[in-house]
Design a protein around this motif. Structure first.
Motif, PDB file in Angstrom:
ATOM      1  N   ILE A  28       0.832  -1.208   0.000  1.00  0.00           N
ATOM      2  CA  ILE A  28       0.000   0.000   0.000  1.00  0.00           C
ATOM      3  C   ILE A  28       0.863   1.252   0.000  1.00  0.00           C
ATOM      4  CG2 ILE A  28      -1.616   1.363   1.393  1.00  0.00           C
ATOM      5  CD1 ILE A  28      -2.923  -1.306   2.202  1.00  0.00           C
ATOM      6  N   ALA A  29       1.924   1.264   0.815  1.00  0.00           N
ATOM      7  CA  ALA A  29       2.817   2.418   0.860  1.00  0.00           C
ATOM      8  C   ALA A  29       3.528   2.609  -0.477  1.00  0.00           C
ATOM      9  CB  ALA A  29       3.839   2.264   1.981  1.00  0.00           C
ATOM     10  N   GLY A  30       3.918   1.523  -1.113  1.00  0.00           N
ATOM     11  CA  GLY A  30       4.573   1.622  -2.412  1.00  0.00           C
ATOM     12  C   GLY A  30       3.658   2.128  -3.504  1.00  0.00           C
ATOM     13  N   LEU A  31       2.384   1.762  -3.423  1.00  0.00           N
ATOM     14  CA  LEU A  31       1.433   2.239  -4.421  1.00  0.00           C
ATOM     15  C   LEU A  31       1.050   3.697  -4.191  1.00  0.00           C
ATOM     16  CD1 LEU A  31      -0.848  -0.895  -4.743  1.00  0.00           C
ATOM     17  CD2 LEU A  31       0.848  -0.073  -6.379  1.00  0.00           C
ATOM     18  N   VAL A  32       0.981   4.111  -2.929  1.00  0.00           N
ATOM     19  CA  VAL A  32       0.621   5.492  -2.615  1.00  0.00           C
ATOM     20  C   VAL A  32       1.762   6.446  -2.954  1.00  0.00           C
ATOM     21  CG1 VAL A  32       0.081   7.065  -0.717  1.00  0.00           C
ATOM     22  CG2 VAL A  32      -1.098   4.884  -0.888  1.00  0.00           C
ATOM     23  N   LEU A  33       2.976   6.053  -2.609  1.00  0.00           N
ATOM     24  CA  LEU A  33       4.138   6.897  -2.848  1.00  0.00           C
ATOM     25  C   LEU A  33       4.750   6.542  -4.196  1.00  0.00           C
ATOM     26  CD1 LEU A  33       5.773   6.554   0.664  1.00  0.00           C
ATOM     27  CD2 LEU A  33       4.434   8.473  -0.176  1.00  0.00           C
ATOM     28  N   ASN A  34       4.545   7.380  -5.163  1.00  0.00           N
ATOM     29  CA  ASN A  34       5.122   7.133  -6.483  1.00  0.00           C
ATOM     30  C   ASN A  34       6.630   7.299  -6.424  1.00  0.00           C
ATOM     31  OD1 ASN A  34       2.609   6.735  -7.555  1.00  0.00           O
ATOM     32  ND2 ASN A  34       2.341   8.868  -8.155  1.00  0.00           N
ATOM     33  N   GLY A  35       7.343   6.423  -7.080  1.00  0.00           N
ATOM     34  CA  GLY A  35       8.787   6.512  -7.114  1.00  0.00           C
ATOM     35  C   GLY A  35       9.486   5.662  -6.073  1.00  0.00           C
ATOM     36  N   TYR A  36       8.735   5.013  -5.203  1.00  0.00           N
ATOM     37  CA  TYR A  36       9.333   4.130  -4.198  1.00  0.00           C
ATOM     38  C   TYR A  36       9.055   2.680  -4.584  1.00  0.00           C
ATOM     39  CZ  TYR A  36      10.299   8.046  -1.126  1.00  0.00           C
ATOM     40  OH  TYR A  36      10.802   9.201  -0.587  1.00  0.00           O
ATOM     41  N   ASP A  37       9.658   2.267  -5.661  1.00  0.00           N
ATOM     42  CA  ASP A  37       9.436   0.907  -6.151  1.00  0.00           C
ATOM     43  C   ASP A  37      10.023  -0.144  -5.221  1.00  0.00           C
ATOM     44  OD1 ASP A  37       8.114   1.882  -8.362  1.00  0.00           O
ATOM     45  OD2 ASP A  37       9.946   2.004  -9.567  1.00  0.00           O
ATOM     46  N   ILE A  38      11.005   0.237  -4.423  1.00  0.00           N
ATOM     47  CA  ILE A  38      11.617  -0.719  -3.495  1.00  0.00           C
ATOM     48  C   ILE A  38      10.598  -1.189  -2.456  1.00  0.00           C
ATOM     49  CG2 ILE A  38      12.522   0.999  -1.882  1.00  0.00           C
ATOM     50  CD1 ILE A  38      14.354  -2.156  -3.026  1.00  0.00           C
ATOM     51  N   LEU A  39       9.628  -0.350  -2.113  1.00  0.00           N
ATOM     52  CA  LEU A  39       8.582  -0.765  -1.172  1.00  0.00           C
ATOM     53  C   LEU A  39       7.699  -1.846  -1.783  1.00  0.00           C
ATOM     54  CD1 LEU A  39       7.508   2.645   0.370  1.00  0.00           C
ATOM     55  CD2 LEU A  39       8.946   0.894   1.389  1.00  0.00           C
ATOM     56  N   ILE A  40       7.395  -1.707  -3.068  1.00  0.00           N
ATOM     57  CA  ILE A  40       6.576  -2.713  -3.741  1.00  0.00           C
ATOM     58  C   ILE A  40       7.343  -4.029  -3.844  1.00  0.00           C
ATOM     59  CG2 ILE A  40       5.443  -3.310  -5.923  1.00  0.00           C
ATOM     60  CD1 ILE A  40       4.826  -0.340  -6.251  1.00  0.00           C
ATOM     61  N   ILE A  41       8.623  -3.941  -4.164  1.00  0.00           N
ATOM     62  CA  ILE A  41       9.437  -5.154  -4.264  1.00  0.00           C
ATOM     63  C   ILE A  41       9.552  -5.834  -2.896  1.00  0.00           C
ATOM     64  CG2 ILE A  41      11.765  -5.998  -4.744  1.00  0.00           C
ATOM     65  CD1 ILE A  41      11.914  -3.762  -6.895  1.00  0.00           C
ATOM     66  N   SER A  42       9.750  -5.047  -1.844  1.00  0.00           N
ATOM     67  CA  SER A  42       9.814  -5.619  -0.497  1.00  0.00           C
ATOM     68  C   SER A  42       8.477  -6.225  -0.098  1.00  0.00           C
ATOM     69  CB  SER A  42      10.220  -4.553   0.513  1.00  0.00           C
ATOM     70  OG  SER A  42      11.518  -4.100   0.273  1.00  0.00           O
ATOM     71  N   GLY A  43       7.386  -5.578  -0.465  1.00  0.00           N
ATOM     72  CA  GLY A  43       6.057  -6.116  -0.174  1.00  0.00           C
ATOM     73  C   GLY A  43       5.818  -7.446  -0.863  1.00  0.00           C
ATOM     74  N   ILE A  44       6.264  -7.553  -2.109  1.00  0.00           N
ATOM     75  CA  ILE A  44       6.127  -8.818  -2.838  1.00  0.00           C
ATOM     76  C   ILE A  44       6.986  -9.899  -2.185  1.00  0.00           C
ATOM     77  CG2 ILE A  44       6.618  -9.956  -5.039  1.00  0.00           C
ATOM     78  CD1 ILE A  44       5.817  -7.282  -6.382  1.00  0.00           C
ATOM     79  N   PHE A  45       8.201  -9.516  -1.754  1.00  0.00           N
ATOM     80  CA  PHE A  45       9.067 -10.488  -1.075  1.00  0.00           C
ATOM     81  C   PHE A  45       8.424 -10.975   0.217  1.00  0.00           C
ATOM     82  CE2 PHE A  45      12.254 -11.237   2.238  1.00  0.00           C
ATOM     83  CZ  PHE A  45      12.855 -12.374   1.709  1.00  0.00           C
ATOM     84  N   TYR A  46       7.862 -10.066   1.010  1.00  0.00           N
ATOM     85  CA  TYR A  46       7.224 -10.471   2.256  1.00  0.00           C
ATOM     86  C   TYR A  46       5.987 -11.332   1.988  1.00  0.00           C
ATOM     87  CZ  TYR A  46      10.172  -7.658   5.304  1.00  0.00           C
ATOM     88  OH  TYR A  46      11.238  -7.159   6.001  1.00  0.00           O
ATOM     89  N   ALA A  47       5.268 -11.075   0.902  1.00  0.00           N
ATOM     90  CA  ALA A  47       4.121 -11.918   0.555  1.00  0.00           C
ATOM     91  C   ALA A  47       4.579 -13.330   0.198  1.00  0.00           C
ATOM     92  CB  ALA A  47       3.343 -11.289  -0.596  1.00  0.00           C
ATOM     93  N   ILE A  48       5.686 -13.425  -0.536  1.00  0.00           N
ATOM     94  CA  ILE A  48       6.230 -14.742  -0.879  1.00  0.00           C
ATOM     95  C   ILE A  48       6.698 -15.471   0.379  1.00  0.00           C
ATOM     96  CG2 ILE A  48       8.133 -15.902  -2.076  1.00  0.00           C
ATOM     97  CD1 ILE A  48       7.853 -13.702  -4.243  1.00  0.00           C
ATOM     98  N   MET A  49       7.353 -14.742   1.274  1.00  0.00           N
ATOM     99  CA  MET A  49       7.806 -15.360   2.525  1.00  0.00           C
ATOM    100  C   MET A  49       6.623 -15.795   3.381  1.00  0.00           C
ATOM    101  SD  MET A  49      11.030 -15.681   2.512  1.00  0.00           S
ATOM    102  CE  MET A  49      11.377 -16.037   4.212  1.00  0.00           C
ATOM    103  N   PHE A  50       5.522 -15.040   3.334  1.00  0.00           N
ATOM    104  CA  PHE A  50       4.316 -15.453   4.055  1.00  0.00           C
ATOM    105  C   PHE A  50       3.858 -16.818   3.576  1.00  0.00           C
ATOM    106  CE2 PHE A  50      -0.307 -15.770   3.327  1.00  0.00           C
ATOM    107  CZ  PHE A  50      -0.700 -16.079   4.621  1.00  0.00           C
ATOM    108  N   VAL A  51       3.773 -16.989   2.268  1.00  0.00           N
ATOM    109  CA  VAL A  51       3.303 -18.257   1.713  1.00  0.00           C
ATOM    110  C   VAL A  51       4.242 -19.392   2.105  1.00  0.00           C
ATOM    111  CG1 VAL A  51       2.891 -19.501  -0.438  1.00  0.00           C
ATOM    112  CG2 VAL A  51       2.094 -17.148  -0.196  1.00  0.00           C
TER     113      VAL A  51
END
Length: 106
Positions: A28-51
């Motif tokens: 959510i933070a990565g989508l709200v803040l444009n230009g912070y793609d590292i937040l989206i990548i970290s979010g995807i990593f944490y989602a994968i680790m959750f699974v």
């Protein structure tokens, strides 16, 4: 003091929920803040680790070598994200792995 704490696979399952919560927050933070793609990548990593951690704790919680996979998840979490949150999750996963090892050896 720590006699009645949650142990092993149940603690790993709750750690996986922590991964999910922070994955949602980072996405959510990565989508709200444009230009912070590292937040989206970290979010995807944490989602994968959750699974991964959730499957290890629920489906494969009774296997003898699951604790080794949890240690590998802790190491990967530290290597990929390099943050205090990763260190906290890694310590929790190491405690889970140690408890699972002790439970499955008995």
């Amino acid at each position: 003091m720590f006699e009645n704490r949650i142990r092993g696979a149940e603690l790993a399952k709750r750690v996986s929920y922590g991964y999910l919560i922070f994955a949602i927050i980072l996405l959510i933070a990565g989508l709200v803040l444009n230009g912070y793609d590292i937040l989206i990548i970290s979010g995807i990593f944490y989602a994968i680790m959750f699974v991964i951690v959730y499957l290890l704790s629920t489906r494969y919680g009774e296997y003898k070598h699951t604790w080794i996979l949890l240690i590998i998840c802790a190491i990967v979490s530290i290597i990929v994200t390099h943050g205090m949150l990763a260190i906290v999750f890694a310590i929790l996963l190491l405690v889970c792995a140690n408890d699972m090892r002790k439970e499955l050896d008995n």
